[in-house]
Design a protein around this motif. Structure first.
Motif, mmCIF file in Angstrom:
data_model
loop_
_atom_site.group_PDB
_atom_site.id
_atom_site.type_symbol
_atom_site.label_atom_id
_atom_site.label_comp_id
_atom_site.label_asym_id
_atom_site.label_seq_id
_atom_site.Cartn_x
_atom_site.Cartn_y
_atom_site.Cartn_z
ATOM 1 N N GLN A 1 0.827 -1.197 0.000
ATOM 2 C CA GLN A 1 0.000 0.000 0.000
ATOM 3 C C GLN A 1 0.866 1.254 0.000
ATOM 4 O O GLN A 1 1.457 1.594 1.013
ATOM 5 C CB GLN A 1 -0.938 0.008 1.222
ATOM 6 C CG GLN A 1 -1.838 -1.214 1.317
ATOM 7 C CD GLN A 1 -1.240 -2.291 2.180
ATOM 8 O OE1 GLN A 1 -0.095 -2.679 2.002
ATOM 9 N NE2 GLN A 1 -2.008 -2.790 3.130
ATOM 10 N N TRP A 2 0.893 1.938 -1.105
ATOM 11 C CA TRP A 2 1.686 3.154 -1.241
ATOM 12 C C TRP A 2 1.066 4.332 -0.490
ATOM 13 O O TRP A 2 1.717 5.337 -0.251
ATOM 14 C CB TRP A 2 1.806 3.522 -2.728
ATOM 15 C CG TRP A 2 0.462 3.693 -3.401
ATOM 16 C CD1 TRP A 2 -0.276 2.724 -4.006
ATOM 17 C CD2 TRP A 2 -0.300 4.900 -3.508
ATOM 18 N NE1 TRP A 2 -1.452 3.226 -4.484
ATOM 19 C CE2 TRP A 2 -1.489 4.574 -4.202
ATOM 20 C CE3 TRP A 2 -0.100 6.221 -3.099
ATOM 21 C CZ2 TRP A 2 -2.477 5.517 -4.488
ATOM 22 C CZ3 TRP A 2 -1.083 7.156 -3.387
ATOM 23 C CH2 TRP A 2 -2.250 6.810 -4.074
ATOM 24 N N TYR A 3 -0.183 4.201 -0.068
ATOM 25 C CA TYR A 3 -0.942 5.314 0.498
ATOM 26 C C TYR A 3 -0.989 5.295 2.024
ATOM 27 O O TYR A 3 -1.702 6.102 2.646
ATOM 28 C CB TYR A 3 -2.381 5.282 -0.036
ATOM 29 C CG TYR A 3 -3.001 3.895 0.004
ATOM 30 C CD1 TYR A 3 -3.669 3.426 1.132
ATOM 31 C CD2 TYR A 3 -2.879 3.045 -1.080
ATOM 32 C CE1 TYR A 3 -4.206 2.167 1.177
ATOM 33 C CE2 TYR A 3 -3.420 1.767 -1.055
ATOM 34 C CZ TYR A 3 -4.087 1.340 0.077
ATOM 35 O OH TYR A 3 -4.602 0.057 0.113
ATOM 36 N N LEU A 4 -0.206 4.404 2.664
ATOM 37 C CA LEU A 4 -0.307 4.244 4.112
ATOM 38 C C LEU A 4 -0.018 5.533 4.883
ATOM 39 O O LEU A 4 -0.592 5.752 5.946
ATOM 40 C CB LEU A 4 0.652 3.140 4.576
ATOM 41 C CG LEU A 4 0.209 1.695 4.298
ATOM 42 C CD1 LEU A 4 1.280 0.719 4.760
ATOM 43 C CD2 LEU A 4 -1.110 1.392 4.979
ATOM 44 N N HIS A 5 0.857 6.378 4.381
ATOM 45 C CA HIS A 5 1.205 7.598 5.112
ATOM 46 C C HIS A 5 0.221 8.736 4.852
ATOM 47 O O HIS A 5 0.273 9.760 5.527
ATOM 48 C CB HIS A 5 2.618 8.046 4.733
ATOM 49 C CG HIS A 5 3.683 7.054 5.092
ATOM 50 N ND1 HIS A 5 3.960 6.701 6.392
ATOM 51 C CD2 HIS A 5 4.520 6.312 4.318
ATOM 52 C CE1 HIS A 5 4.924 5.796 6.408
ATOM 53 N NE2 HIS A 5 5.285 5.549 5.164
ATOM 54 N N ASP A 6 -0.675 8.542 3.888
ATOM 55 C CA ASP A 6 -1.632 9.596 3.553
ATOM 56 C C ASP A 6 -3.064 9.249 3.922
ATOM 57 O O ASP A 6 -3.924 10.118 3.964
ATOM 58 C CB ASP A 6 -1.569 9.902 2.048
ATOM 59 C CG ASP A 6 -0.227 10.481 1.633
ATOM 60 O OD1 ASP A 6 0.120 11.556 2.149
ATOM 61 O OD2 ASP A 6 0.464 9.850 0.814
ATOM 62 N N VAL A 7 -3.331 7.965 4.139
ATOM 63 C CA VAL A 7 -4.686 7.510 4.477
ATOM 64 C C VAL A 7 -4.606 6.670 5.741
ATOM 65 O O VAL A 7 -3.723 5.813 5.869
ATOM 66 C CB VAL A 7 -5.296 6.671 3.330
ATOM 67 C CG1 VAL A 7 -6.711 6.233 3.695
ATOM 68 C CG2 VAL A 7 -5.300 7.452 2.022
ATOM 69 N N ASP A 8 -5.511 6.914 6.672
ATOM 70 C CA ASP A 8 -5.535 6.131 7.909
ATOM 71 C C ASP A 8 -6.144 4.767 7.620
ATOM 72 O O ASP A 8 -7.359 4.614 7.531
ATOM 73 C CB ASP A 8 -6.349 6.865 8.976
ATOM 74 C CG ASP A 8 -6.348 6.106 10.303
ATOM 75 O OD1 ASP A 8 -5.474 5.245 10.482
ATOM 76 O OD2 ASP A 8 -7.222 6.394 11.137
ATOM 77 N N ILE A 9 -5.290 3.769 7.442
ATOM 78 C CA ILE A 9 -5.744 2.415 7.132
ATOM 79 C C ILE A 9 -4.704 1.434 7.670
ATOM 80 O O ILE A 9 -3.503 1.714 7.656
ATOM 81 C CB ILE A 9 -5.926 2.222 5.606
ATOM 82 C CG1 ILE A 9 -6.712 0.951 5.290
ATOM 83 C CG2 ILE A 9 -4.604 2.229 4.892
ATOM 84 C CD1 ILE A 9 -8.192 1.093 5.422
ATOM 85 N N SER A 10 -5.148 0.300 8.170
ATOM 86 C CA SER A 10 -4.230 -0.690 8.729
ATOM 87 C C SER A 10 -3.341 -1.275 7.639
ATOM 88 O O SER A 10 -3.819 -1.619 6.551
ATOM 89 C CB SER A 10 -5.012 -1.804 9.411
ATOM 90 O OG SER A 10 -4.158 -2.865 9.784
ATOM 91 N N GLU A 11 -2.072 -1.415 7.946
ATOM 92 C CA GLU A 11 -1.138 -1.973 6.964
ATOM 93 C C GLU A 11 -1.357 -3.458 6.741
ATOM 94 O O GLU A 11 -0.833 -4.036 5.778
ATOM 95 C CB GLU A 11 0.298 -1.744 7.414
ATOM 96 C CG GLU A 11 0.663 -2.418 8.703
ATOM 97 C CD GLU A 11 2.097 -2.146 9.121
ATOM 98 O OE1 GLU A 11 2.541 -2.769 10.092
ATOM 99 O OE2 GLU A 11 2.752 -1.295 8.485
ATOM 100 N N THR A 12 -2.154 -4.098 7.589
ATOM 101 C CA THR A 12 -2.442 -5.522 7.395
ATOM 102 C C THR A 12 -3.514 -5.753 6.345
ATOM 103 O O THR A 12 -3.714 -6.887 5.899
ATOM 104 C CB THR A 12 -2.908 -6.163 8.713
ATOM 105 O OG1 THR A 12 -4.138 -5.548 9.139
ATOM 106 C CG2 THR A 12 -1.861 -6.006 9.797
ATOM 107 N N LEU A 13 -4.213 -4.686 5.952
ATOM 108 C CA LEU A 13 -5.263 -4.816 4.942
ATOM 109 C C LEU A 13 -4.648 -4.629 3.565
ATOM 110 O O LEU A 13 -4.046 -3.592 3.281
ATOM 111 C CB LEU A 13 -6.369 -3.782 5.181
ATOM 112 C CG LEU A 13 -7.077 -3.917 6.535
ATOM 113 C CD1 LEU A 13 -8.036 -2.757 6.756
ATOM 114 C CD2 LEU A 13 -7.812 -5.242 6.619
#
Length: 426
Positions: A315-327
């Motif tokens: 997921q390239w967007y992890l630092h811009d969107v609040d979302i679990s890295e396990t998803l």
């Protein structure tokens, strides 16, 4: 058991309308939006801060799904104009041979995958004690072999077994074995295989006009059994995680949180990436289109995922969107935009047009080749959470159907090949 009247209830009528590439993903997309808007236990839904709904991100996502609907509809219409092949007629393949061949592929895939996972992973006693059967999947991928991908065929034979039991009122030892294979594959891979089987079963019932033979009561009982299976599998696979991280011990509550996480998180990621697309410079390149026109096992190394998520890139967007890295399956839009930028729009337009044409064409088969149409339609169903058309399992299931059809065609006396009719498969 007497036949129930062939008067489709409201569930059957709605299913018949939705069962087409241009609409099939809509119910889960809507469910995801509803569950995304619902409050949840902190962190259990896969995010903490919900994305805001703005005109820009809502407009981009509306255009995205409208593009899919329109291009798929055009493909559906085109498929009706293409003459059918002789092998698509009812008498062109022998259904029992087809079923046996497909069952053999599923058996080899499931058994080999379980043996490989048990050799590389923890013992069954330890898995039962910790209630984390999802560790088996991680162990399976430690030394992965393409042979193990045949386990996904279990959803095809499991779906056909469901169709025979629920709609044709038949039950054989082969049907029972295939249901066991389905559960075994779901335990080691993903509970989504059960949903796949349900979709394939419903598709066969719609194609062969058996949908009107099932009553609302039967649907309710079937739904209750499936719900109990999903709750049980959730408890077996993930009870330890929910107990340790969220203090949840109730299996039903675990299942609700799992469903909310599963269908709501893609909406969160989609809204966040649409916000990025509207306010930041475009990213990605058309050179990455290979990720969407070839199976995952043929992807170049730099496009392959390292988390065994079936080809979904990190997921390239992890630092811009609040979302679990396990998803890892957070909608086709977020992955395609990350790879292609706004080139994602013409690529999804072309791929959905082609896939809708292919799937709708094989859907017209009067024999079990229509399962190819079911597999393609399942790919459209998945578009709310991932781009499934390039998944290795998608390719393996279609190849498995073709292989089984080839074996069944070879076993069918050629004198039986007659003009196509609309009878149901045996």
């Amino acid at each position: 058991m007497p036949d129930e009247p062939e008067r489709p209830n409201w569930v059957a009528r709605i299913a018949t309308v939705i069962w087409q590439p241009s609409l099939v993903f809509m119910p889960f997309l809507i469910m995801g939006i509803v569950l995304w808007l619902c409050p949840s236990m902190e962190g259990a839904s896969g995010y903490i801060v919900r994305e805001e709904i703005t005109f820009s991100n809502l407009g981009i996502l509306t255009c995205w799904y409208a593009c899919i609907c329109i291009c798929a509809w055009i493909g559906q219409r085109l498929a009706l104009e293409i003459p059918r092949l002789t092998i698509m007629s009812q008498d062109a393949i022998e259904p029992r041979t087809f079923y046996l061949a497909l069952s053999a592929l599923a058996f080899v895939g499931v058994v080999s995958a379980w043996l490989a996972a048990l050799r590389a992973g923890p013992s069954l006693i330890e898995l039962v004690r910790t209630q984390q059967f999802n560790l088996l999947k991680d162990a399976l991928y430690e030394n992965y072999n393409l042979l193990y991908s045949l386990r996904y065929t279990s959803s095809l034979v499991g779906g056909y077994a469901m169709y025979r039991i629920v709609f044709q009122r038949k039950l054989t030892r082969l049907d029972a074995m295939n249901l066991v294979l389905l559960l075994a594959a779901a335990a080691i891979s993903a509970r989504i295989l059960i949903l796949q089987a349900v979709i394939f079963s419903g598709g066969l019932a719609i194609r062969f006009k058996d949908i009107g033979r099932i009553s609302t009561r039967t649907l309710g009982i079937t739904g209750l059994v499936l719900a109990m299976l999903i709750v049980t599998l959730t408890w077996v696979r993930s009870a330890g995680s929910y107990r340790d991280y969220f203090g949840v011990r109730n299996p039903v509550a675990m299942t609700f949180l799992e469903i909310q996480r599963y269908v709501g998180a893609p909406v969160q990621a989609s809204m966040g990436v649409a916000r990025i697309a509207a306010h930041q410079p475009p990213r990605g390149s058309l050179s990455n289109v290979v990720a969407y026109v070839t199976p995952t096992f043929l992807h170049p190394a730099h496009l392959k995922a390292e988390d065994h998520s079936g080809g979904v890139a990190a997921q390239w967007y992890l630092h811009d969107v609040d979302i679990s890295e396990t998803l890892t399956t957070n909608s086709a839009f977020v992955d395609m935009y990350g790879h292609l930028g706004f080139w994602a729009f013409p690529v999804i337009a072309w791929s959905t047009f082609v896939m809708a044409t292919v799937g709708s064409y094989f859907w017209r088969s009067d024999n079990l080749l229509c399962l190819i149409g079911c597999v393609v339609l399942y790919g459209f169903f998945e578009l709310w959470r991932t781009y499934y058309f390039s998944a290795g399992s998608f390719t393996f299931m279609i190849l498995a159907v073709l292989a089984a059809a080839g074996a069944a065609s070879w076993a069918t006396p050629k004198t039986r090949w007659a003009a196509p009719n609309t009878g149901a498969a045996a």
